[in-house]
Design a protein around this motif. Structure first.
Motif, short mmCIF file in Angstrom:
data_model
loop_
_atom_site.label_atom_id
_atom_site.label_comp_id
_atom_site.label_asym_id
_atom_site.label_seq_id
_atom_site.Cartn_x
_atom_site.Cartn_y
_atom_site.Cartn_z
N ALA A 291 4.90 15.14 -13.21
CA ALA A 291 4.01 15.93 -14.06
C ALA A 291 4.82 16.98 -14.84
CB ALA A 291 2.94 16.60 -13.22
N LYS A 292 4.55 17.06 -16.15
CA LYS A 292 5.30 17.98 -17.01
C LYS A 292 4.51 19.22 -17.39
CE LYS A 292 8.03 14.22 -19.01
NZ LYS A 292 8.43 13.50 -20.25
N SER A 293 3.27 19.29 -16.97
CA SER A 293 2.44 20.45 -17.30
C SER A 293 1.45 20.68 -16.16
CB SER A 293 1.69 20.21 -18.62
OG SER A 293 0.73 19.17 -18.47
N PRO A 294 0.89 21.88 -16.08
CA PRO A 294 -0.11 22.14 -15.04
C PRO A 294 -1.30 21.19 -15.12
CG PRO A 294 0.65 24.20 -16.00
CD PRO A 294 1.23 23.10 -16.83
N GLY A 295 -1.66 20.80 -16.35
CA GLY A 295 -2.78 19.88 -16.51
C GLY A 295 -2.47 18.51 -15.93
N GLU A 296 -1.25 17.99 -16.22
CA GLU A 296 -0.86 16.69 -15.68
C GLU A 296 -0.74 16.74 -14.15
OE1 GLU A 296 2.70 15.26 -17.48
OE2 GLU A 296 1.80 14.97 -19.46
N PHE A 297 -0.24 17.87 -13.65
CA PHE A 297 -0.11 18.03 -12.20
C PHE A 297 -1.49 18.02 -11.53
CE2 PHE A 297 0.07 20.69 -8.38
CZ PHE A 297 1.10 20.06 -7.67
N ALA A 298 -2.42 18.75 -12.11
CA ALA A 298 -3.76 18.81 -11.56
C ALA A 298 -4.44 17.44 -11.61
CB ALA A 298 -4.60 19.83 -12.32
N GLU A 299 -4.24 16.70 -12.70
CA GLU A 299 -4.83 15.37 -12.82
C GLU A 299 -4.25 14.41 -11.79
OE1 GLU A 299 -5.49 11.83 -16.17
OE2 GLU A 299 -4.26 13.58 -16.63
N ALA A 300 -2.91 14.47 -11.59
CA ALA A 300 -2.25 13.58 -10.62
C ALA A 300 -2.71 13.88 -9.20
CB ALA A 300 -0.74 13.72 -10.73
N VAL A 301 -2.81 15.17 -8.87
CA VAL A 301 -3.29 15.56 -7.54
C VAL A 301 -4.74 15.13 -7.36
CG1 VAL A 301 -3.85 17.52 -6.05
CG2 VAL A 301 -1.69 17.48 -7.30
N HIS B 210 0.84 -1.20 0.00
CA HIS B 210 0.00 0.00 0.00
C HIS B 210 0.88 1.26 0.00
CE1 HIS B 210 -3.58 2.41 1.27
NE2 HIS B 210 -2.66 3.12 1.88
N ILE B 211 1.87 1.27 0.87
CA ILE B 211 2.80 2.41 0.94
C ILE B 211 3.57 2.56 -0.37
CG2 ILE B 211 4.84 3.33 2.10
CD1 ILE B 211 3.82 2.00 4.66
N ASN B 212 4.01 1.43 -0.92
CA ASN B 212 4.75 1.46 -2.18
C ASN B 212 3.88 1.96 -3.32
OD1 ASN B 212 7.26 0.63 -3.75
ND2 ASN B 212 5.69 -0.58 -4.80
N PHE B 213 2.59 1.58 -3.31
CA PHE B 213 1.66 2.04 -4.34
C PHE B 213 1.51 3.56 -4.31
CE2 PHE B 213 -2.82 3.24 -5.21
CZ PHE B 213 -2.85 3.00 -6.56
N MET B 214 1.35 4.11 -3.11
CA MET B 214 1.22 5.56 -3.00
C MET B 214 2.50 6.26 -3.45
SD MET B 214 -1.02 6.34 0.43
CE MET B 214 0.13 5.56 1.56
N ARG B 215 3.64 5.68 -3.09
CA ARG B 215 4.92 6.31 -3.44
C ARG B 215 5.23 6.21 -4.93
NH1 ARG B 215 9.63 4.51 -4.78
NH2 ARG B 215 8.96 2.35 -4.44
N SER B 216 5.12 4.97 -5.47
CA SER B 216 5.57 4.73 -6.85
C SER B 216 4.53 5.09 -7.91
CB SER B 216 5.96 3.26 -7.02
OG SER B 216 4.84 2.42 -6.81
N LEU C 90 1.00 7.12 -7.16
CA LEU C 90 0.27 8.38 -6.94
C LEU C 90 1.21 9.56 -6.75
CD1 LEU C 90 -2.48 6.95 -4.55
CD2 LEU C 90 -2.57 7.23 -7.03
N ILE C 91 2.13 9.45 -5.81
CA ILE C 91 3.06 10.56 -5.55
C ILE C 91 4.03 10.73 -6.71
CG2 ILE C 91 4.87 11.40 -4.00
CD1 ILE C 91 3.43 9.99 -1.73
N ALA C 92 4.45 9.62 -7.32
CA ALA C 92 5.37 9.70 -8.46
C ALA C 92 4.74 10.44 -9.63
CB ALA C 92 5.80 8.31 -8.89
N ASP C 93 3.44 10.22 -9.87
CA ASP C 93 2.75 10.93 -10.96
C ASP C 93 2.73 12.43 -10.70
OD1 ASP C 93 2.31 8.63 -12.35
OD2 ASP C 93 0.21 8.39 -11.77
N ILE C 94 2.58 12.82 -9.45
CA ILE C 94 2.61 14.25 -9.11
C ILE C 94 4.00 14.81 -9.36
CG2 ILE C 94 2.35 15.91 -7.23
CD1 ILE C 94 0.28 14.05 -5.97
N ARG C 95 5.00 14.07 -8.95
CA ARG C 95 6.38 14.55 -9.08
C ARG C 95 6.82 14.62 -10.55
NH1 ARG C 95 8.47 10.82 -6.39
NH2 ARG C 95 9.46 9.62 -8.06
#
Length: 335
Positions: free
Chosen positions: A265-275, A250-256, A258-263
């Motif tokens: 993100a190459k555009s504001p749109g991708e960042f907003a979607e990941a968040v 569970h912890i690895n899933f959030m890190r690798s 959900l949080i990785a997608d936020i980190r």
């Protein structure tokens, strides 16, 4: 490994040693077992903690994990399951005994091909064999195994539906780019074959099967590959991981994921979607956790206080620890 080294794919000798050690852990150490007494203790621990109908309900929050990545795909899979009572991509294609790597049992409950610490074949003592049979029976008659299979089947069907939707999206679209970003690194030159198999809906294609299996194992530790190397290297210490394998995944899933997608993100749109995906996951997982806990308390005749349940559910969501470990911590500090 020698072929990869000759091709310059593993130029650093240190990397070669790491790869050899990892393969040795997964292929050799994972098949070794420790002392019979410790194995029996672990089996009895599982039988007395999760081998009952109330604990079986703890799998309900899995629904939130399935829905967080693509609520539409999850809704489609759930509707098909209710309407047709049969899933197009059920988990049974991967085997009916896969609950988790640390409680994977076969036949009468005795793991096949077990080895001692030196890698020699061994047979478990009668009382250890009894503990494994007891674990198998408790998981069966409590309904845990059946609900586990149902949840995993709904999960595989959800992941298959989502991957197929992404594959059928137009080239250059957001969904197709998301599929490429997630899968091309894994499948490499076979990525185009994966896309073609998904587009034609070939559920029996090995690439499709592997892609879906990779998705379901982000949370469920089904193979030794999904367990920590410390678990594999120390058979006598594996009992310490009881009820913790899901927490670690569970912890690895959030890190690798959900949080990785936020980190990344190459555009504001991708960042907003990941968040947004991370926020959806927290809301759904905490909500289903709180509802499941309240239901179990109601069945057991306990006082149902939503404020305490909300704190517990948020703690479980953000840390991955289960309710049993929360109460253990409370008792430790109270004393």
């Amino acid at each position: 490994l020698e072929k990869m080294s000759a091709q310059g794919l593993v130029p650093d000798p240190a990397d070669m040693r790491k790869l050899k050690n990892l393969l040795n852990d997964f292929a050799v150490n994972s098949g070794r077992t420790g002392l019979d007494a410790l194995s029996a203790y672990k089996n009895l621990f599982y039988a007395t903690t999760i081998g009952n109908p109330i604990s079986a309900l703890s799998q309900i929050p899995d629904l939130a994990i399935m829905a967080s990545k693509d609520p539409t795909a999850f809704g489609t899979a759930l509707k098909d399951a209710i309407k047709n009572r049969k899933l197009e991509f059920g988990f049974d294609r991967y085997g009916k005994d896969r609950i988790a790597s640390d409680i994977l049992t076969t036949g009468d409950g005795l793991r096949e091909g077990i080895k001692d610490l030196k890698g020699n074949p061994k047979s478990a003592k009668k009382w250890n064999r009894f503990s494994q049979v007891l674990l198998n029976k408790s998981l069966k008659w409590s309904g845990f195994r059946k609900l586990d299979m149902a949840m995993k089947s709904l999960g595989t069907n959800t992941h298959y539906t989502r991957l197929r939707k992404w594959a059928n999206a137009p080239d250059g679209s957001k969904l197709r780019n998301k599929l490429e970003r997630k899968q091309k690194e894994i499948f490499g030159e076979k990525y185009d074959d994966l896309v073609a198999a998904l587009q034609r809906g070939d559920v029996d294609d090995p690439l499709v099967s592997q892609a879906v299996f990779n998705e379901i194992t982000q949370i469920h530790p089904l193979n030794s590959v999904h367990m920590p190397t410390a678990y594999l290297k120390n058979p006598n210490a594996r009992f310490a991981y009881a009820l913790k394998s899901f927490m670690l995944r569970h912890i690895n899933f959030m890190r690798s994921e959900l949080i990785a997608d936020i980190r990344k993100a190459k555009s504001p749109g991708e960042f907003a979607e990941a968040v947004g995906t991370y926020g959806t996951y927290i809301a759904l997982f905490a909500g289903t956790n709180m509802g499941t806990t309240a239901l179990k308390d109601f069945i057991l005749g306990r006082d149902v206080t939503l404020s305490d349940r909300a704190v517990e559910s948020m703690t479980q969501t953000l840390t991955g620890i289960n309710r049993f470990q929360i109460y253990q911590s409370k008792n430790m500090f109270d004393t």
